[in-house]
Scaffold this motif. Sequence first.
Motif, PDB file in Angstrom:
ATOM      1  N   THR A  64     -37.831 -20.051 -18.135  1.00  0.00           N
ATOM      2  CA  THR A  64     -37.704 -19.417 -19.449  1.00  0.00           C
ATOM      3  C   THR A  64     -36.774 -20.234 -20.345  1.00  0.00           C
ATOM      4  OG1 THR A  64     -35.909 -17.999 -18.632  1.00  0.00           O
ATOM      5  CG2 THR A  64     -38.148 -17.106 -18.525  1.00  0.00           C
ATOM      6  N   THR A  65     -36.792 -21.561 -20.156  1.00  0.00           N
ATOM      7  CA  THR A  65     -35.959 -22.468 -20.952  1.00  0.00           C
ATOM      8  C   THR A  65     -36.841 -23.241 -21.919  1.00  0.00           C
ATOM      9  OG1 THR A  65     -34.411 -22.722 -19.102  1.00  0.00           O
ATOM     10  CG2 THR A  65     -34.292 -24.349 -20.865  1.00  0.00           C
ATOM     11  N   PRO A  66     -36.858 -22.881 -23.203  1.00  0.00           N
ATOM     12  CA  PRO A  66     -37.681 -23.624 -24.165  1.00  0.00           C
ATOM     13  C   PRO A  66     -37.342 -25.112 -24.158  1.00  0.00           C
ATOM     14  CG  PRO A  66     -36.860 -21.601 -25.148  1.00  0.00           C
ATOM     15  CD  PRO A  66     -36.148 -21.752 -23.837  1.00  0.00           C
ATOM     16  N   GLY A  67     -38.377 -25.940 -24.179  1.00  0.00           N
ATOM     17  CA  GLY A  67     -38.197 -27.387 -24.205  1.00  0.00           C
ATOM     18  C   GLY A  67     -38.133 -28.035 -22.840  1.00  0.00           C
ATOM     19  N   LYS A  68     -37.995 -27.253 -21.792  1.00  0.00           N
ATOM     20  CA  LYS A  68     -37.894 -27.833 -20.449  1.00  0.00           C
ATOM     21  C   LYS A  68     -39.259 -28.319 -19.984  1.00  0.00           C
ATOM     22  CE  LYS A  68     -36.149 -27.125 -15.768  1.00  0.00           C
ATOM     23  NZ  LYS A  68     -35.185 -28.235 -15.831  1.00  0.00           N
ATOM     24  N   THR A  69     -39.258 -29.423 -19.227  1.00  0.00           N
ATOM     25  CA  THR A  69     -40.471 -29.977 -18.628  1.00  0.00           C
ATOM     26  C   THR A  69     -40.447 -29.735 -17.126  1.00  0.00           C
ATOM     27  OG1 THR A  69     -40.625 -31.726 -20.303  1.00  0.00           O
ATOM     28  CG2 THR A  69     -41.829 -32.068 -18.238  1.00  0.00           C
ATOM     29  N   VAL A  70     -41.548 -29.216 -16.596  1.00  0.00           N
ATOM     30  CA  VAL A  70     -41.715 -29.065 -15.152  1.00  0.00           C
ATOM     31  C   VAL A  70     -42.897 -29.933 -14.748  1.00  0.00           C
ATOM     32  CG1 VAL A  70     -42.110 -27.497 -13.220  1.00  0.00           C
ATOM     33  CG2 VAL A  70     -40.822 -26.710 -15.215  1.00  0.00           C
ATOM     34  N   ARG A  71     -42.647 -30.910 -13.890  1.00  0.00           N
ATOM     35  CA  ARG A  71     -43.694 -31.823 -13.431  1.00  0.00           C
ATOM     36  C   ARG A  71     -44.122 -31.449 -12.018  1.00  0.00           C
ATOM     37  NH1 ARG A  71     -44.564 -36.150 -16.643  1.00  0.00           N
ATOM     38  NH2 ARG A  71     -42.992 -36.610 -18.232  1.00  0.00           N
ATOM     39  N   PHE A  72     -45.427 -31.493 -11.775  1.00  0.00           N
ATOM     40  CA  PHE A  72     -45.994 -31.240 -10.458  1.00  0.00           C
ATOM     41  C   PHE A  72     -46.587 -32.542  -9.912  1.00  0.00           C
ATOM     42  CE2 PHE A  72     -45.828 -27.180 -12.546  1.00  0.00           C
ATOM     43  CZ  PHE A  72     -45.542 -26.270 -11.540  1.00  0.00           C
ATOM     44  N   THR A  73     -46.446 -32.752  -8.612  1.00  0.00           N
ATOM     45  CA  THR A  73     -46.948 -33.972  -7.994  1.00  0.00           C
ATOM     46  C   THR A  73     -48.438 -34.137  -8.253  1.00  0.00           C
ATOM     47  OG1 THR A  73     -45.338 -33.678  -6.221  1.00  0.00           O
ATOM     48  CG2 THR A  73     -47.097 -35.266  -5.840  1.00  0.00           C
ATOM     49  N   ALA A  74     -48.830 -35.318  -8.678  1.00  0.00           N
ATOM     50  CA  ALA A  74     -50.252 -35.601  -8.893  1.00  0.00           C
ATOM     51  C   ALA A  74     -51.040 -35.313  -7.623  1.00  0.00           C
ATOM     52  CB  ALA A  74     -50.429 -37.059  -9.302  1.00  0.00           C
ATOM     53  N   GLY A  75     -52.134 -34.556  -7.774  1.00  0.00           N
ATOM     54  CA  GLY A  75     -52.981 -34.212  -6.641  1.00  0.00           C
ATOM     55  C   GLY A  75     -52.507 -33.022  -5.825  1.00  0.00           C
ATOM     56  N   SER A  76     -51.364 -32.440  -6.180  1.00  0.00           N
ATOM     57  CA  SER A  76     -50.826 -31.324  -5.400  1.00  0.00           C
ATOM     58  C   SER A  76     -51.536 -30.019  -5.750  1.00  0.00           C
ATOM     59  CB  SER A  76     -49.326 -31.170  -5.651  1.00  0.00           C
ATOM     60  OG  SER A  76     -49.064 -30.797  -6.998  1.00  0.00           O
ATOM     61  N   SER A 135     -34.178 -31.012 -20.201  1.00  0.00           N
ATOM     62  CA  SER A 135     -34.184 -31.451 -18.808  1.00  0.00           C
ATOM     63  C   SER A 135     -35.587 -31.384 -18.210  1.00  0.00           C
ATOM     64  CB  SER A 135     -33.235 -30.580 -17.977  1.00  0.00           C
ATOM     65  OG  SER A 135     -33.676 -29.240 -17.940  1.00  0.00           O
ATOM     66  N   THR A 136     -35.739 -32.071 -17.083  1.00  0.00           N
ATOM     67  CA  THR A 136     -37.017 -32.107 -16.372  1.00  0.00           C
ATOM     68  C   THR A 136     -36.799 -31.692 -14.919  1.00  0.00           C
ATOM     69  OG1 THR A 136     -37.921 -33.880 -17.746  1.00  0.00           O
ATOM     70  CG2 THR A 136     -38.906 -33.586 -15.562  1.00  0.00           C
ATOM     71  N   SER A 137     -37.645 -30.816 -14.434  1.00  0.00           N
ATOM     72  CA  SER A 137     -37.702 -30.487 -13.012  1.00  0.00           C
ATOM     73  C   SER A 137     -39.003 -31.038 -12.450  1.00  0.00           C
ATOM     74  CB  SER A 137     -37.632 -28.981 -12.787  1.00  0.00           C
ATOM     75  OG  SER A 137     -36.328 -28.484 -13.010  1.00  0.00           O
ATOM     76  N   THR A 138     -38.963 -31.457 -11.192  1.00  0.00           N
ATOM     77  CA  THR A 138     -40.150 -32.000 -10.542  1.00  0.00           C
ATOM     78  C   THR A 138     -40.398 -31.254  -9.243  1.00  0.00           C
ATOM     79  OG1 THR A 138     -39.688 -34.185 -11.486  1.00  0.00           O
ATOM     80  CG2 THR A 138     -41.264 -34.073  -9.660  1.00  0.00           C
ATOM     81  N   VAL A 139     -41.662 -30.855  -9.030  1.00  0.00           N
ATOM     82  CA  VAL A 139     -42.054 -30.127  -7.834  1.00  0.00           C
ATOM     83  C   VAL A 139     -42.845 -31.075  -6.948  1.00  0.00           C
ATOM     84  CG1 VAL A 139     -43.320 -28.131  -6.930  1.00  0.00           C
ATOM     85  CG2 VAL A 139     -42.159 -27.976  -9.147  1.00  0.00           C
ATOM     86  N   TYR A 140     -42.300 -31.372  -5.769  1.00  0.00           N
ATOM     87  CA  TYR A 140     -42.987 -32.211  -4.796  1.00  0.00           C
ATOM     88  C   TYR A 140     -43.507 -31.337  -3.660  1.00  0.00           C
ATOM     89  CZ  TYR A 140     -40.723 -36.212  -7.076  1.00  0.00           C
ATOM     90  OH  TYR A 140     -40.309 -37.152  -7.991  1.00  0.00           O
ATOM     91  N   GLY A 141     -44.691 -31.699  -3.142  1.00  0.00           N
ATOM     92  CA  GLY A 141     -45.270 -30.949  -2.036  1.00  0.00           C
ATOM     93  C   GLY A 141     -46.156 -29.820  -2.511  1.00  0.00           C
ATOM     94  N   ASN A 142     -46.657 -29.051  -1.552  1.00  0.00           N
ATOM     95  CA  ASN A 142     -47.546 -27.921  -1.817  1.00  0.00           C
ATOM     96  C   ASN A 142     -46.864 -26.651  -1.326  1.00  0.00           C
ATOM     97  OD1 ASN A 142     -49.797 -29.662  -2.663  1.00  0.00           O
ATOM     98  ND2 ASN A 142     -49.892 -30.233  -0.505  1.00  0.00           N
ATOM     99  N   GLY A 150     -33.225 -29.377 -11.151  1.00  0.00           N
ATOM    100  CA  GLY A 150     -33.834 -30.691 -11.014  1.00  0.00           C
ATOM    101  C   GLY A 150     -35.047 -30.676 -10.113  1.00  0.00           C
ATOM    102  N   VAL A 151     -34.946 -31.334  -8.974  1.00  0.00           N
ATOM    103  CA  VAL A 151     -36.075 -31.521  -8.058  1.00  0.00           C
ATOM    104  C   VAL A 151     -36.187 -30.363  -7.072  1.00  0.00           C
ATOM    105  CG1 VAL A 151     -36.897 -32.954  -6.133  1.00  0.00           C
ATOM    106  CG2 VAL A 151     -36.058 -34.038  -8.231  1.00  0.00           C
ATOM    107  N   PHE A 152     -37.414 -29.911  -6.837  1.00  0.00           N
ATOM    108  CA  PHE A 152     -37.718 -29.023  -5.715  1.00  0.00           C
ATOM    109  C   PHE A 152     -38.737 -29.754  -4.850  1.00  0.00           C
ATOM    110  CE2 PHE A 152     -40.312 -25.847  -3.540  1.00  0.00           C
ATOM    111  CZ  PHE A 152     -39.336 -25.088  -2.927  1.00  0.00           C
ATOM    112  N   SER A 153     -38.279 -30.205  -3.671  1.00  0.00           N
ATOM    113  CA  SER A 153     -39.129 -31.012  -2.809  1.00  0.00           C
ATOM    114  C   SER A 153     -39.371 -30.287  -1.493  1.00  0.00           C
ATOM    115  CB  SER A 153     -38.472 -32.368  -2.534  1.00  0.00           C
ATOM    116  OG  SER A 153     -39.245 -33.124  -1.629  1.00  0.00           O
ATOM    117  N   ASN A 154     -40.604 -29.859  -1.280  1.00  0.00           N
ATOM    118  CA  ASN A 154     -40.988 -29.196  -0.035  1.00  0.00           C
ATOM    119  C   ASN A 154     -41.712 -30.204   0.852  1.00  0.00           C
ATOM    120  OD1 ASN A 154     -41.842 -27.576   2.042  1.00  0.00           O
ATOM    121  ND2 ASN A 154     -43.373 -26.474   0.827  1.00  0.00           N
ATOM    122  N   GLY A 155     -40.928 -30.837   1.725  1.00  0.00           N
ATOM    123  CA  GLY A 155     -41.514 -31.784   2.656  1.00  0.00           C
ATOM    124  C   GLY A 155     -41.688 -31.211   4.039  1.00  0.00           C
TER     125      GLY A 155
END
Length: 300
Positions: free
Chosen positions: A240-252, A224-231, A200-205
């Motif tokens: 390596t999961t076909p169909g998976k979405t990885v989202r990166f924080t806007a402006g990161s 499924s969707t994973s979201t990367v927060y932070g830099n 799921g989420v990977f948040s580096n605060g």
Amino acid sequence: HCGAAHGGKGGDAPAYPTITYGSVIHPVAIGSGGCHAPGGGAILLAVAGMVSNNGSISASAPDGQYARGSGGSVCILAGSLAGAGAIRANGGSATSTRGGGGGRIALVVTNAGADFSGVILTNVTAYGGTGSANGGAGTLYLRTASQGPNEGPLIVDNNGIAGAMTMISPLVTDASVQDVWIQRSATLAIGSNQSLTVSGVFSNGAGFAAEDNGALVFAGSGVSTSTVYGNSTFAMLTCTTPGKTVRFTAGSSNAIQALGRLMLTGSAASNVLLRSTTDGASWRLNVSASANQSVSFVDV
């Protein structure tokens, strides 16, 4: 000399490095002793009904003058949890030398519909101990009845005090979780040739580091969707999961370090999707010229 390690590394003397150990999701190991002090013990509670804590449940290492021990383990499996009491597995703090690393805590509720609203999570702590060099944060893992063994969030929090790293080392087990939240001056690190799997989420605060071939792996189902927060700067970033979405924080702006590796592999029928958290907003993944890239069937 040095503080001891468990979930977090101890405040290090360079000549006496410490190594983290134990299960992320089901901790039962005792803490380690420092040069001058014992570590915390281990508490395992398996209760079919409610655990109501309005006092203190502690596997913390004792404070004192010289290099301290690491926090131990608290693992509670209960139908439900309630109460405003403390649950602690903190490293010992030293007045003269180095603090011990934080221990490990896992809270699992097994009744259908039960959650953690009945406890005060800010009272659940596995902080590193303070000293001339501060210990690293331990770990807190939470899971409800609706989640599988590896489907809860992992929280790495050092109470706003910069210290040693919380390392995924060869002696750390069960490093596969739903979400990762790094906060309040903690630094999570993936050791050489080790991996941390997140669905799921990977948040580096706060802080993140990776040694050579230390891999952050995005897994989960193909929808499924994973979201990367932070830099963050990664040694290896893998999906390596076909169909998976990885989202990166806007402006990161994230990066793959020199001699690192980027591995993104979809399939002819279903790409891996890389997206911004905000449609139309940019994000950056800077890949070093010396990094290895294996990228196929990816939609950006």
